[in-house]
Scaffold this motif. Structure first.
Motif, PDB file in Angstrom:
ATOM      1  N   UNK A  84      24.014  -8.698  64.439  1.00  0.00           N
ATOM      2  CA  UNK A  84      22.896  -8.837  63.200  1.00  0.00           C
ATOM      3  C   UNK A  84      22.287  -7.673  62.748  1.00  0.00           C
ATOM      4  N   UNK A  85      22.178  -6.388  63.384  1.00  0.00           N
ATOM      5  CA  UNK A  85      21.866  -5.281  62.382  1.00  0.00           C
ATOM      6  C   UNK A  85      22.774  -4.919  61.305  1.00  0.00           C
ATOM      7  N   UNK A  86      23.954  -5.319  61.669  1.00  0.00           N
ATOM      8  CA  UNK A  86      25.100  -4.945  60.740  1.00  0.00           C
ATOM      9  C   UNK A  86      25.209  -5.763  59.324  1.00  0.00           C
ATOM     10  N   UNK A  87      24.675  -7.116  59.678  1.00  0.00           N
ATOM     11  CA  UNK A  87      24.601  -8.020  58.565  1.00  0.00           C
ATOM     12  C   UNK A  87      23.293  -7.658  58.046  1.00  0.00           C
ATOM     13  N   UNK A  88      22.374  -7.468  58.566  1.00  0.00           N
ATOM     14  CA  UNK A  88      20.778  -7.146  57.917  1.00  0.00           C
ATOM     15  C   UNK A  88      21.221  -5.838  56.983  1.00  0.00           C
ATOM     16  N   UNK A  89      21.856  -5.194  57.206  1.00  0.00           N
ATOM     17  CA  UNK A  89      22.088  -3.874  56.579  1.00  0.00           C
ATOM     18  C   UNK A  89      22.814  -3.815  55.432  1.00  0.00           C
ATOM     19  N   UNK A  90      24.037  -4.730  55.428  1.00  0.00           N
ATOM     20  CA  UNK A  90      24.902  -5.041  54.337  1.00  0.00           C
ATOM     21  C   UNK A  90      24.402  -5.992  53.506  1.00  0.00           C
ATOM     22  N   UNK A  91      23.928  -7.301  54.175  1.00  0.00           N
ATOM     23  CA  UNK A  91      23.612  -8.345  53.341  1.00  0.00           C
ATOM     24  C   UNK A  91      24.787  -9.030  52.941  1.00  0.00           C
ATOM     25  N   UNK A  92      24.397 -10.166  52.447  1.00  0.00           N
ATOM     26  CA  UNK A  92      25.339 -11.322  51.752  1.00  0.00           C
ATOM     27  C   UNK A  92      24.957 -11.812  50.588  1.00  0.00           C
ATOM     28  N   UNK A  93      25.831 -11.965  49.554  1.00  0.00           N
ATOM     29  CA  UNK A  93      27.311 -11.869  49.876  1.00  0.00           C
ATOM     30  C   UNK A  93      27.609 -10.593  49.809  1.00  0.00           C
ATOM     31  N   UNK A  94      28.950 -10.293  50.494  1.00  0.00           N
ATOM     32  CA  UNK A  94      29.357  -8.955  50.709  1.00  0.00           C
ATOM     33  C   UNK A  94      31.019  -9.060  50.341  1.00  0.00           C
ATOM     34  N   UNK A 133      30.521 -14.813  52.057  1.00  0.00           N
ATOM     35  CA  UNK A 133      29.205 -15.156  51.588  1.00  0.00           C
ATOM     36  C   UNK A 133      28.152 -15.303  53.130  1.00  0.00           C
ATOM     37  N   UNK A 134      28.785 -15.317  54.161  1.00  0.00           N
ATOM     38  CA  UNK A 134      27.811 -15.348  55.288  1.00  0.00           C
ATOM     39  C   UNK A 134      28.603 -15.125  56.503  1.00  0.00           C
ATOM     40  N   UNK A 135      27.869 -14.934  57.860  1.00  0.00           N
ATOM     41  CA  UNK A 135      28.764 -14.306  58.816  1.00  0.00           C
ATOM     42  C   UNK A 135      29.987 -15.283  59.322  1.00  0.00           C
ATOM     43  N   UNK A 136      29.709 -16.657  59.031  1.00  0.00           N
ATOM     44  CA  UNK A 136      30.827 -17.347  59.587  1.00  0.00           C
ATOM     45  C   UNK A 136      31.827 -17.410  58.628  1.00  0.00           C
ATOM     46  N   UNK A 137      31.690 -17.293  57.419  1.00  0.00           N
ATOM     47  CA  UNK A 137      32.544 -17.100  56.381  1.00  0.00           C
ATOM     48  C   UNK A 137      33.642 -15.721  56.518  1.00  0.00           C
ATOM     49  N   UNK A 138      32.617 -14.611  56.779  1.00  0.00           N
ATOM     50  CA  UNK A 138      33.329 -13.374  57.545  1.00  0.00           C
ATOM     51  C   UNK A 138      34.245 -13.669  58.423  1.00  0.00           C
ATOM     52  N   UNK A 139      33.904 -14.279  59.747  1.00  0.00           N
ATOM     53  CA  UNK A 139      34.798 -14.330  60.817  1.00  0.00           C
ATOM     54  C   UNK A 139      35.998 -15.263  60.538  1.00  0.00           C
ATOM     55  N   UNK A 189      33.009  -3.692  55.673  1.00  0.00           N
ATOM     56  CA  UNK A 189      32.149  -4.931  55.034  1.00  0.00           C
ATOM     57  C   UNK A 189      31.037  -4.002  54.212  1.00  0.00           C
ATOM     58  N   UNK A 190      31.333  -4.433  52.919  1.00  0.00           N
ATOM     59  CA  UNK A 190      30.490  -3.679  51.944  1.00  0.00           C
ATOM     60  C   UNK A 190      29.542  -4.462  50.994  1.00  0.00           C
ATOM     61  N   UNK A 191      28.488  -4.040  50.781  1.00  0.00           N
ATOM     62  CA  UNK A 191      27.232  -4.743  50.002  1.00  0.00           C
ATOM     63  C   UNK A 191      27.940  -4.967  48.554  1.00  0.00           C
ATOM     64  N   UNK A 192      27.575  -6.134  48.132  1.00  0.00           N
ATOM     65  CA  UNK A 192      28.149  -6.515  46.614  1.00  0.00           C
ATOM     66  C   UNK A 192      26.975  -6.266  45.950  1.00  0.00           C
ATOM     67  N   UNK A 193      27.551  -5.458  44.755  1.00  0.00           N
ATOM     68  CA  UNK A 193      26.765  -4.968  43.531  1.00  0.00           C
ATOM     69  C   UNK A 193      26.886  -5.895  42.461  1.00  0.00           C
TER      70      UNK A 193
END
Length: 386
Positions: free
Chosen positions: A132-142, A159-165, A178-182
């Motif tokens: 949860x902390x990882x996803x909050x830090x990076x954000x989506x999409x990524x 686009x979300x955690x389910x898509x990443x898994x 996992x990298x933030x989208x710019x």
């Protein structure tokens, strides 16, 4: 005569143009040619003062050859020792330390365990991780990409955690990040040659490969000039810190700020049919001049590699013994060590004939904090039993 060699694979346009350009300059006692390898003996020098490496990332035999050449005096570009150690996740961390903006990025364990490991090999890895902390830090999409890859291989937009898994299932033993989208308004790719010459090329990574350089900057006027100046500064900072003499850096521009996206490309694309004739001409000329300069500077029998400021600063600031500290006792050599035979106070009785089998020793147990704390002190210890 000093030879400049180029080591390459499938590419045709750049190696041939590079060789012709170096030779056309008529430098006395300097000639360029394609590298020829017929024998690799340990610590044996090569016939090349300089080698431009364009392929060893894909051929381990070539990488070993280049390291052997380097320790015998060949100036290998880029440094094969540093290139072997470098990877994209470290690059991001280094960029942050030297003040170059990068997307928020975290490292992910591989989906499959490396060969030869088991669940026990990962006892130091928290389960579950702080997702949860990882996803909050990076954000989506990524974007999820290999931490040490290149060439846009195994890169996923999630686009979300389910898509990443779901997409992580395909990555096998690759260690991903996992990298933030710019979301960018401008995107550029910059050649950096010799850590001093920079070519900034508008680039559109979403186009087909052959059309990616068919782009123009949207920024204009004073904003454009300031952006180009900043991009050049960041490009030089990164390559000087990493020690690369032949590299490209990609920047995505968001709200006027260039974020370094990809800057570990020590054998970057230089084909005329992808970069275009004008960019190709610049790269060939800059690379030829840099190689000639390095050939002139090369001292036979010495190490002639380029090391970045990260390594140089680490060596200069390494802790050393203070003058006030006593000199440690020398370690005795094997001949100086006297080994005394010690007879045990009580002999171990062998098992009687027909008796029980000797008890097998139990498997070693990992010490726990509880065991360490509750263990009684030795008789000669200054600690008192509680």
């Amino acid at each position: 005569m000093k030879k400049i060699g180029i080591l390459f694979g499938m590419e045709n346009t750049f190696p041939n143009a590079f060789i012709e350009r170096v030779n056309s300059k008529g430098e006395p006692d300097i000639i360029a040619e394609a590298v020829t390898i017929d024998k690799v003996a340990q610590a044996a020098p090569t016939e090349y003062a300089v080698i431009i490496d364009r392929i060893s990332q894909d051929v381990p035999f070539y990488r070993a050859y280049l390291k052997n050449a380097a320790i015998s005096g060949t100036a290998v570009i880029n440094n094969p020792f540093w290139w072997s150690a470098d990877e994209k996740f470290f690059n991001n961390a280094l960029a942050e330390k030297i003040g170059v903006p990068v997307p928020k990025t975290v490292l992910l364990p591989s989906k499959e365990r490396p060969d030869g490991t088991s669940e026990t090999s990962f006892r130091n890895l928290a389960f579950p991780m702080a997702w949860e902390e990882i996803f909050e830090y990076v954000g989506f999409p990524a974007y999820m990409k290999p931490h040490d890859g290149g060439g846009w291989k195994s890169v996923y937009k999630v686009v979300n955690p389910h898509d990443m898994w779901f997409k992580h299932e395909e990555t096998g033993q690759l260690v991903m990040m996992l990298q933030e989208e710019i979301e960018f308004t401008d995107y550029v790719r910059c050649y950096c040659i010799g850590q001093k010459d920079v070519l900034i090329m508008p680039y559109e990574p979403r186009n087909p490969h052959h059309l990616r350089y068919a782009s123009e900057l949207k920024a204009t006027g004073e904003e454009r000039e300031k952006l180009l100046e900043t991009i050049k500064d960041y490009t030089l900072r990164l390559n000087q810190a990493l020690g690369y003499d032949f590299n490209t850096v990609e920047f995505a521009v968001r709200d006027g700020i260039p974020y370094a996206i990809d800057f570990c490309n020590p054998a970057p694309d230089a084909d005329i049919y992808s970069v275009g004739p004008d960019n190709f001409e610049w790269v060939v000329e800059a690379a030829a001049n840099m190689a000639i300069e390095r050939a002139k500077q090369q001292v036979p029998g010495q190490v002639n590699l380029t090391w970045g400021t990260f390594m140089k600063d680490a060596i200069q600031t390494a802790p050393s013994q203070k003058a006030s500290e006593p000199t440690p006792e020398p370690i005795p050599s094997a001949k100086e060590v006297n080994v005394k035979a010690v007879t045990p106070k009580k002999s171990v009785k062998p098992p009687k004939a027909g008796g029980d089998e000797p008890i097998a020793e139990p498997d070693p147990q990992m010490p726990t904090q509880r065991a360490a704390v509750t263990k009684a002190p030795a008789k000669n210890s200054k600690l008192k039993k509680s």
